[in-house]
Design a protein around this motif. Structure first.
Motif, PDB file in Angstrom:
ATOM      1  N   THR A 301       5.232  -4.469  -2.865  1.00 40.98           N
ATOM      2  CA  THR A 301       4.388  -3.270  -2.998  1.00 40.98           C
ATOM      3  C   THR A 301       4.992  -2.062  -2.292  1.00 40.98           C
ATOM      4  O   THR A 301       4.454  -0.950  -2.390  1.00 40.98           O
ATOM      5  N   THR A 303       5.151  -1.326   0.939  1.00 40.96           N
ATOM      6  CA  THR A 303       4.221  -0.816   1.944  1.00 40.96           C
ATOM      7  C   THR A 303       4.575  -1.414   3.309  1.00 40.96           C
ATOM      8  O   THR A 303       5.182  -2.483   3.402  1.00 40.96           O
ATOM      9  N   ASP A 361       2.390   3.781   2.761  1.00 40.24           N
ATOM     10  CA  ASP A 361       3.201   3.677   1.542  1.00 40.24           C
ATOM     11  C   ASP A 361       4.602   4.227   1.835  1.00 40.24           C
ATOM     12  O   ASP A 361       4.754   5.353   2.321  1.00 40.24           O
TER      13      ASP A 361
END
Length: 425
Positions: A301, A303, A361
């Motif tokens: 992801t 992240t 993020d």
């Protein structure tokens, strides 16, 4: 029939004459009313009393008690003449009408001793009250200065203490300060103001207004603290912080004054006191404390999960020995901050438990250009928050910080926690 037509013409002229007279009457009435309003407005503006600074602070009940003082506002010329004639030559007196816009007195005045509350007190009475109210032990403990501090004098603070038994309130009047050092090298002056905190709980924090370009500020501001029982007054410590306002950077600290109220009896009435201003004495520990951080990088992801767990052995941020720490987390990409978070404030503890999770993020693949900065700060409602310690994690970090960063890069999707030493901010 001729006389009848003449009478009709005369009756036709009567409404015209009446209309003209009524118009002139209306104009005269309106102009008279406007003139009366202008006169009333001008008389009100001339009778407006001088302004009085009123404190508005959140969470603290503070009321300026001097608003009802007839000696300062709205006094008649006759009463002033009587007070001047009765007052001896050596008595303490200040004329508030001679103040400038900043609340300062002109330098031409020969004697500036205290606020108008002292105009009926002689210097001998002032000295006797001080000798009776202050024990020798408190004088030795609070006014003892080293040889270096005596050479670099920072001025004297004058104030008074009182307890109002009817309202069950503790009253502090900050009168003036004399002989302050110049903090502005260009103008060779200062813009002083005073912050006062009641220790050890630090629930009551107040500050005076800023007086511009003066080394002898006359504040004369009264603070009333409600909800303090008289039995607890002996356990309190008053901390005065004298600062100079700086518009473009952090305010300069001139010095401080500590007043333990143990041994000071306020049941006899108002106590007039003065103390020498000393240098700020903050005992710093050998280290800045430690911070427990847990990191996890999710490559799928893209992240980064950051958990701020605990802090321990945080140093003193002020004279009370208790800090109100919180942590700010800044995410940097190529030395540019792209995101920021912060934890909640933990009150009065050097060993804080946060347990707060943040998810960032990542704008690029991998963590090569990513770094995280942790700032541990002490929350202060009355002024700017001070930095207790700093920690930076990234590819260029050294020691345990660099090892921690390499581990999360080598083992993605794994939560890895480590203690880190904080460095100076």
């Amino acid at each position: 029939m001729a006389p009848i037509s003449a009478n009709r013409e005369e009756f036709d002229e009567i409404p015209t004459v009446v209309g003209i007279f009524s118009a002139f009457g209306l104009v005269f009435t309106v102009s008279l009313f406007a003139w009366i309003c202008c006169q009333r407005k001008s008389s009100k503006s001339n009778n407006t009393p001088p302004y009085k600074f009123v404190h508005v602070l959140k969470g603290v009940d503070i009321y300026p008690e001097n608003l009802n003082s007839k000696k300062k506002f709205g006094a008649d010329d006759k009463s002033e003449a009587k007070s001047k004639s009765v007052m001896p030559k050596n008595s303490l007196h200040l004329d508030l009408e001679k103040r400038d816009l900043n609340g300062n007195f002109p330098k031409t005045t020969p004697k500036i001793q205290s606020s108008p509350d002292l105009e009926n007190l002689t210097p001998t009475h002032f000295a006797e009250r001080e000798k009776d109210s202050i024990s020798l032990e408190s004088l030795k403990s609070n006014t003892s200065l080293s040889s270096e501090e005596k050479q670099d004098k920072l001025g004297t603070l004058f104030f008074s203490l009182e307890y109002n038994f009817e309202k069950k309130a503790f009253v502090v009047n900050i009168k003036e300060a004399r002989g302050l050092p110049a903090m502005d090298e260009q103008s060779m002056t200062s813009d002083p103001y005073i912050k006062m905190t009641i220790l050890p709980e630090k629930k009551h924090k107040v500050k005076t207004r800023v007086l511009r370009k003066t080394l002898d500020p006359a504040f004369d501001e009264t603070f009333t603290f409600y909800g303090i029982p008289y039995s607890q007054v002996q356990d309190l410590i008053l901390h005065f912080m004298i600062l100079s306002f700086d518009r473009f950077s952090r305010d300069d600290i001139i010095g401080e004054v500590l007043i333990p109220l143990e041994g000071i009896e306020l049941s006899d009435g108002r106590m007039l006191m003065n103390r020498e201003i000393i240098k700020r004495n903050v005992r710093k520990s050998s280290g800045r404390g430690e911070l427990l951080i847990s990191l996890c990088y999710q490559s799928t992801t893209n992240t980064l999960t950051v958990v701020v767990l605990k802090a321990r052995h945080l140093p003193k941020a002020d004279v009370s020995g208790l800090s109100d720490p919180y942590v700010k987390v800044n995410l940097y990409h190529a030395k540019k901050r792209i995101s920021k978070k912060k934890t909640h404030v933990k009150k009065c503890t050097p060993n804080a438990v946060f347990n707060e999770l943040f998810v960032f993020d990542i704008p690029c693949e991998g963590l090569e250009d990513i770094s995280i900065e942790f700032l541990v700060l002490d929350s202060d409602r009355g002024s700017r928050n001070e930095i207790i310690g700093r920690l930076t994690l990234g590819a260029s970090a050294e020691g345990t910080s660099g090892e921690h960063w390499k581990e999360i890069c080598e083992y993605p999707r794994r939560q890895i926690a480590k203690w880190h030493m904080l460095c100076d901010g």
